[in-house]
Write an enzyme that holds these catalytic residues in place. Structure first.
Site, PDB file in Angstrom:
ATOM      1  NE  ARG A  68       0.059 -11.112   1.164  1.00  0.00           N
ATOM      2  CZ  ARG A  68       0.703 -10.042   1.629  1.00  0.00           C
ATOM      3  NH1 ARG A  68       0.036  -8.951   1.965  1.00  0.00           N
ATOM      4  NH2 ARG A  68       2.007 -10.031   1.745  1.00  0.00           N
TER       5      ARG A  68
ATOM      6  CD  GLN B 213      -3.716  -7.750  -1.543  1.00  0.00           C
ATOM      7  OE1 GLN B 213      -3.642  -6.568  -1.242  1.00  0.00           O
ATOM      8  NE2 GLN B 213      -3.212  -8.724  -0.795  1.00  0.00           N
TER       9      GLN B 213
ATOM     10  N   GLY C 221       8.567  -7.719   0.059  1.00  0.00           N
ATOM     11  CA  GLY C 221       7.815  -6.484   0.156  1.00  0.00           C
ATOM     12  C   GLY C 221       8.728  -5.273   0.192  1.00  0.00           C
ATOM     13  NE  ARG C 222       8.184  -2.185   5.887  1.00  0.00           N
ATOM     14  CZ  ARG C 222       8.188  -1.029   6.554  1.00  0.00           C
ATOM     15  NH1 ARG C 222       9.313  -0.377   6.760  1.00  0.00           N
ATOM     16  NH2 ARG C 222       7.074  -0.531   7.025  1.00  0.00           N
TER      17      ARG C 222
ATOM     18  CB  THR D 194      -0.926  -0.035   1.233  1.00  0.00           C
ATOM     19  OG1 THR D 194      -1.875  -1.080   1.026  1.00  0.00           O
ATOM     20  CG2 THR D 194      -1.663   1.281   1.429  1.00  0.00           C
TER      21      THR D 194
ATOM     22  CG  ASN E 144      -5.382  -3.963  10.157  1.00  0.00           C
ATOM     23  OD1 ASN E 144      -5.160  -2.812  10.544  1.00  0.00           O
ATOM     24  ND2 ASN E 144      -5.000  -4.397   8.964  1.00  0.00           N
TER      25      ASN E 144
ATOM     26  CE1 TYR F 229      -7.221  -3.732   6.111  1.00  0.00           C
ATOM     27  CE2 TYR F 229      -5.631  -5.298   5.248  1.00  0.00           C
ATOM     28  CZ  TYR F 229      -5.925  -4.053   5.795  1.00  0.00           C
ATOM     29  OH  TYR F 229      -4.919  -3.152   6.010  1.00  0.00           O
TER      30      TYR F 229
ATOM     31  CG  ASN G 112      -2.162  -8.542   6.184  1.00  0.00           C
ATOM     32  OD1 ASN G 112      -1.675  -9.491   6.806  1.00  0.00           O
ATOM     33  ND2 ASN G 112      -1.528  -7.939   5.193  1.00  0.00           N
TER      34      ASN G 112
HETATM   35  C1  8OZ Z   1      -0.164  -1.102   5.190  1.00  0.00           C
HETATM   36  C2  8OZ Z   1      -0.927   0.057   5.255  1.00  0.00           C
HETATM   37  C3  8OZ Z   1      -2.216   0.028   4.797  1.00  0.00           C
HETATM   38  C4  8OZ Z   1      -2.764  -1.148   4.301  1.00  0.00           C
HETATM   39  C5  8OZ Z   1      -2.311  -4.864   4.343  1.00  0.00           C
HETATM   40  C6  8OZ Z   1      -3.352  -3.542   2.625  1.00  0.00           C
HETATM   41  O1  8OZ Z   1      -1.782  -4.922   5.442  1.00  0.00           O
HETATM   42  C7  8OZ Z   1      -2.583  -3.557   3.709  1.00  0.00           C
HETATM   43  C8  8OZ Z   1      -2.002  -2.305   4.253  1.00  0.00           C
HETATM   44  C9  8OZ Z   1      -0.700  -2.269   4.709  1.00  0.00           C
HETATM   45  O2  8OZ Z   1      -2.648  -5.898   3.743  1.00  0.00           O
END
Ligand code: 8OZ
Length: 365
Positions: free
Chosen positions: A229, A97, A324-325, A25, A237, A182, A180
C-alpha cells in the site's frame, strides 16, 4: 465492459469480485491479541472479493495505538486462526496488513517505555490513540530516536517473521503497509528522513528500506501472496515529500520486476480530499510507469469511492477498488452496491475501541 462484480485472479488468489475491504483500524484487540468478535466482524464482510485486515503490528516496537492487533507472538498466530477460518468458511479471502508505525507511537506502548524508532529524530506533529477504560483519548506522539543502519536488517527480519506468521495463521497473503506516514513512508519522504547514510538523501537511498522489505517478504511467502500500500501525497501523520511524483515513479518501477499480487494506491489525502491543489499528483503516470517497467500486479485504487467513481476507475484500467468506511457500516456492501443501496451511515463514536456496538451490529439489507 468490466464491472465491480466480475471475478479477478490476483496473484495466488481467485477473487469473486473487484470490491476490496480496505484496512480499517478498530482498536478492539486488547493486549494486541485478536478476539472471537473480530472473527464475526470479518466474516460478516466476506462478500468482499478481498479483505485487507486492519493494520497489524509486526513487533511491539511497531505498535503505535492502543488495542491494535499484532502478529509476532505464538498466541497472536493462534488467535488469528479463527478469524481467517471464519472468512474462508464464508467464502472470502483475507490478507493481513503488516505494520510498523515508526515514529507514530507513544512511549507507553513501546517495550520498556522506550522512545519509538524512526529514520531521524524528528517528531511527527500528530496524535495517537490511547484507551482509558475503553474510552479513546488522543495524545501527542513521542519524540523518536533515529535507527542505526545496523538495526535495519532486524526491521526487515521482523517483517519476514510476521509474514511467515501470517501464512501460519491462515491468511491468503500479506499487504505491506508503506503508506500513511508510518515507518516505511518515513524513510521514503524528505520531511521525515534527514539521514546522511545509504538510507537517506537520494530517492534510491530513501526507497532502499521499502525495497529490502518487499524483496525479503517476497522471498519468504511468495510474490503471488504479497501486495503493498502506497500513499504518494497523503499528509496523514505529518508526512510530506518534496517531489512525490519522481519518488513514487521510481518506487513502482522498482517494484515491477518483483511480480507482486497487487499495488494499493491511496489517491489524495487518506480518508479525505482526493484532489490536493498544493500537492498535485498524476496517478495515470504512476500506473503507466509501473506497466512500462513490466509490472503486472492488480492495480487497486482507494479513497472516497462510490459506485459511479469505481466504475469509471475500472474503465480507466484499475483492477480493484477498495472501500473503507462504507464497509464499516455495510457488512453486505457488495450486495448493496449491486442493487444500488441504500447504505447505512458510519457512527463515528464507535470507530476506535469498544465492543459489538458499531462493529458487528450494523444491519444487512
Ligand atoms: C486510523 C487510526 C489509526 C491508524 C492508517 C493504520 O492510517 C492506520 C490508522 C488509521 O493507515
Amino acid at each position: 465492459m468490466t464491472t465491480l462484480f466480475d471475478a479477478l485472479t490476483c496473484g495466488s488468489m481467485k477473487l469473486a469480485n473487484r470490491v476490496v475491504m480496505a484496512p480499517l483500524t478498530r482498536n478492539r484487540a486488547p493486549h494486541a491479541i485478536p478476539t472471537p468478535l473480530m472473527a464475526k466482524y470479518y466474516s460478516q464482510r466476506a462478500g468482499a472479493g478481498l479483505i485487507i485486515s486492519e493494520a497489524t503490528a509486526i513487533t511491539q516496537q511497531g505498535q503505535g495505538y492502543a488495542d491494535v492487533p499484532g502478529l509476532y507472538a505464538e498466541e497472536q498466530i493462534e488467535a488469528w486462526k479463527p478469524v481467517t477460518q471464519a472468512v474462508h468458511d464464508a467464502g472470502g479471502k483475507i490478507v493481513v496488513q503488516l505494520w510498523h508505525v515508526g515514529r507514530v507511537s507513544h512511549t507507553s506502548l513501546q517495550p520498556h517505555a522506550a522512545a519509538p524508532v524512526a529514520p531521524s529524530a524528528i517528531r511527527a506533529q500528530t496524535k495517537t490513540v490511547l484507551l482509558d477504560n475503553g474510552v479513546a483519548s488522543f495524545v501527542d506522539t513521542s519524540t523518536p530516536r533515529a535507527l542505526d543502519a545496523e538495526e535495519l536488517p532486524g526491521i526487515v527480519r521482523d517483517y519476514v517473521h510476521a509474514a511467515r506468521n501470517a501464512i501460519a495463521a491462515g491468511f491468503d497473503g500479506v499487504e505491506i503497509h508503506a503508506a500513511n506516514g508510518y515507518l516505511i513512508e518515513q524513510f521514503l519522504k524528505t520531511g521525515s528522513n534527514a539521514r546522511t547514510d545509504d538510507y537517506g538523501g537520494s530517492i534510491a537511498n530513501r526507497a532502499r528500506l521499502l525495497l529490502e522489505v518487499v524483496r525479503a517478504v517476497v522471498d519468504a511467502v511468495g510474490a503471488e501472496r504479497t501486495g503493498i500500500r502506497l500513499s504518494p501525497v497523503t499528509p496523514a501523520n505529518d508526512i510530506v515529500d518534496a517531489n512525490p511524483q519522481a519518488l513514487f515513479d521510481y518506487v513502482v518501477r522498482h517494484l515491477a520486476p518483483l511480480k507482486l499480487a497487487f499495488l494499493h494506491i491511496i489517491e489524495g489525502a487518506t480518508g479525505g480530499a482526493r484532489e490536493l491543489p498544493d500537492h498535485p499528483f498524476n496517478y495515470t503516470e504512476l500506473k503507466s510507469a509501473y506497466r512500462a517497467a513490466g509490472g503486472q500486479g492488480a492495480w487497486m485504487v482507494n479513497n472516497g469511492y462510490d459506485l459511479p467513481l469505481a466504475e469509471k476507475a475500472l474503465a480507466d484500467g484499475a483492477d480493484l477498488v477498495a472501500f473503507g468506511r462504507p464497509f464499516i457500516a455495510n457488512p453486505d456492501l457488495v450486495n448493496r452496491l449491486r442493487v444500488g443501496g441504500p447504505f447505512n451511515e458510519v457512527d463515528a463514536k464507535t470507530l476506535y475501541g469498544g465492543g459489538e456496538a458499531g462493529y458487528t451490529d450494523y444491519p444487512t439489507l
